[in-house]
Design an enzyme around this catalytic site. Structure first.
Site, short mmCIF file in Angstrom:
data_model
loop_
_atom_site.label_atom_id
_atom_site.label_comp_id
_atom_site.label_asym_id
_atom_site.label_seq_id
_atom_site.Cartn_x
_atom_site.Cartn_y
_atom_site.Cartn_z
N GLY A 124 -1.19 97.60 11.36
CA GLY A 124 -2.17 97.99 12.37
C GLY A 124 -2.92 96.77 12.87
O GLY A 124 -2.52 95.62 12.62
N GLY A 125 -4.02 97.04 13.57
CA GLY A 125 -4.77 95.95 14.17
C GLY A 125 -5.42 95.02 13.17
O GLY A 125 -5.70 93.87 13.49
N GLY A 127 -4.31 94.67 9.71
CA GLY A 127 -3.55 94.27 8.54
C GLY A 127 -2.25 95.02 8.38
O GLY A 127 -1.80 95.74 9.28
N VAL A 129 0.31 97.34 5.51
CA VAL A 129 0.30 98.23 4.34
C VAL A 129 1.66 98.14 3.66
O VAL A 129 2.71 98.29 4.30
CB VAL A 129 0.00 99.69 4.73
N ASP A 239 -12.79 108.39 13.37
CA ASP A 239 -11.46 108.08 13.85
C ASP A 239 -10.44 109.10 13.35
O ASP A 239 -9.35 108.75 12.89
CB ASP A 239 -11.05 106.67 13.41
#
Length: 383
Positions: A124-125, A127, A129, A239
């Site tokens: 994602g923006g 980092g 996973v 979110d």
């Protein structure tokens, strides 16, 4: 030939400073000479020096040593950078004092096989996973934030602070974290069956059946109701979206990603100029007021319900739904709203889901139901 004066008794009336005996073994950068020209040097332990002479020499020596240390450290840093050595290691990890486990960087590096591409679950923006296996054999999801990201640092602290005190079967649990040098890593329980977004919108994925959609909706509602009313202080997620609803192999839903969450005591303390959230899910009332509330989460959850009903993506979904709702209210027929690929759904259950979704995305926050009320309504409706 002069006789050395005793160490313990310098001449009376003489302005002398007696250096310690230990100093006799130290090589001085400034040679000491006797007061009288041509005479033999006196022993270092008894040599009389003026206070001003010692003060000047001490300053010069101190400055010289300090400069040498700084230069040495600088050269060492440059050497290590060229070699690609890390300055964060297991020994440099810092425990922030949270109630969850603090991992060393080496532990997590080993658990993910060096953060290998083969173990990458998503990115994602802020980092990446990775799938990891701890030394205990436990499967985990390891979220490694991008180094040097100021926003990533804030997200890290927020997630650790909030999730470390949240415990619910429909909220993803935090196993631990790591702070080592510039590294910021979060370790979660592994929810192995990806996200609701993947199963609803992923290319080539089979259509989710109606009972599975109901189960996911109910689980997400339970988790969100817990955040709003079961935590003290209460938590606003900010979110809620299909990407942040994880599912296991039995399609039990778990709410994830608390990077921009707020506790209610902070959320209402001031109006923020920075609106947080995702396009398609963002409450228009929150967008205009800049003040997040639990009803902002309710709106986002309503969009998720509409995704489950229609099978459509979130951007522009609410605007598309509203004229369809008008026709539904006129003739009671909601066929135009339902995902064309969805077969064998119960009309009564679908009607209740449509009514709930419509209430959640009401333009006025005051007119939207609370999550706890919405959850009880669905429980009484048998889904």
């Amino acid at each position: 030939m002069s006789t050395p004066l005793p160490v313990s008794s310098p001449p009376a009336g003489t302005n002398t400073t007696v250096l310690p005996l230990a100093a006799a073994t130290t090589t001085s950068a400034f040679p000491l000479r006797s007061a009288s020209s041509g005479s033999s040097p006196r022993p270092l332990a008894t040599f009389p020096l003026s206070r001003s002479t010692i003060s000047t020499e001490a300053v010069v020596v101190g400055v010289g040593v300090g400069v040498a240390v700084v230069v040495g450290v600088g050269l060492l840093f440059i050497h290590c950078k060229k070699k690609g050595w890390r300055f964060c290691s297991a020994s440099s990890s810092n425990d922030l004092g949270f109630s969850v486990h603090h991992f060393t960087f080496d532990e997590l590096e080993k658990s993910t096989d060096g953060f290998s591409e083969a173990n990458l679950l998503g990115e994602g923006g802020f980092g990446h996973v990775y799938r990891g296996v701890l030394s205990t054999g436990k499967d985990v999801a390891v979220k490694r934030l991008k180094v040097g990201s100021g926003q990533g640092e804030r997200e890290f602290l927020t997630e650790v602070e909030i999730i470390s005190r949240v415990h619910h079967k429909h909220v993803v649990s935090l196993v631990g974290y790591c702070t080592a040098g510039s590294e910021r890593i979060l370790v979660y329980e592994l929810v192995p069956n990806k996200t609701l977004e993947f199963h609803l919108h992923g290319e080539g994925q089979p259509t989710l059946d109606w009972p599975t959609r109901l189960k996911i909706a109910f689980g997400a509602a339970e988790g969100l109701a817990y955040l709003h009313e079961g935590c003290d202080p209460n938590i606003i997620h900010r979110d809620i979206k299909a990407t942040n609803i994880l599912v296991d192999h039995e399609f039990k839903a778990k709410i994830a990603d608390f990077g921009i969450a707020k506790v209610t005591s902070n959320a209402n303390s001031h109006v923020s100029t920075n609106v947080k959230g995702s396009i398609g899910y963002l409450d228009p009332e929150y967008f205009s007021s800049r003040n997040p509330t639990e009803k902002s989460d309710v709106f986002s959850f309503g969009v998720v319900l509409w995704e489950l009903i229609t099978g459509r993506r979130p951007v522009g979904l609410v605007d598309w739904v509203r004229p369809q709702l008008t026709r539904y209210l006129e003739d009671g027929n909601f066929d135009s709203l339902v995902d064309p690929g969805l077969q064998n759904y119960d009309p009564d259950e679908m009607a209740r889901m449509v009514q709930c979704a419509a209430a959640c995305v009401h333009p006025s926050g005051e007119r939207r139901p609370k999550m706890n009320c919405s959850r009880r309504r669905r429980r009484s409706a048998s889904f």
